[in-house]
Design an enzyme around this catalytic site. Structure first.
Site, PDB file in Angstrom:
ATOM      1  N   CYS A  19       0.712  -1.172  -0.211  1.00  0.00           N
ATOM      2  CA  CYS A  19       0.044   0.119   0.104  1.00  0.00           C
ATOM      3  C   CYS A  19       1.001   1.324   0.106  1.00  0.00           C
ATOM      4  CB  CYS A  19      -1.011  -0.157   1.287  1.00  0.00           C
ATOM      5  SG  CYS A  19      -2.087   1.478   1.360  1.00  0.00           S
ATOM      6  N   PRO A  20       0.662   2.438  -0.798  1.00  0.00           N
ATOM      7  CA  PRO A  20      -0.462   2.291  -1.726  1.00  0.00           C
ATOM      8  C   PRO A  20      -0.331   2.058  -3.301  1.00  0.00           C
ATOM      9  CG  PRO A  20       0.594   4.280  -1.485  1.00  0.00           C
ATOM     10  CD  PRO A  20       1.257   3.355  -0.900  1.00  0.00           C
TER      11      PRO A  20
END
Length: 81
Positions: A19-20
């Site tokens: 993430c992201p």
């Protein structure tokens, strides 16, 4: 892999990304697709179990199927408007 996943028109390998990055890659891939086309996302980041469904809801795409029981996770989305 289920038949539904194997019928995807596009595929995105997000294995090893955290993430992201997976959602950013999904967004970039979806932008290149025509409305109604499908994308198979393969990922192993546990955050995608939350982020991919949220992305679809927020961006008006349809999450057609998901497999999050074991890694790699699989998500099949259909591009909305």
């Amino acid at each position: 892999m289920s038949n539904q996943f194997s019928e995807a028109q596009h595929q995105l390998d997000a294995l090893g990304l955290r993430c992201p990055e997976p959602v950013m890659m999904v967004r970039k891939s979806v932008r290149k697709m025509a409305q109604g086309e499908t994308l198979l996302i393969i990922a192993d980041d546990p955050a995608t179990t939350r982020d991919i469904p949220s992305f679809c809801e927020f961006m008006d795409h349809k999450l057609l199927a998901s497999q999050t029981e074991t890694t790699p996770y699989q998500y099949l989305i259909q591009k909305g408007l």
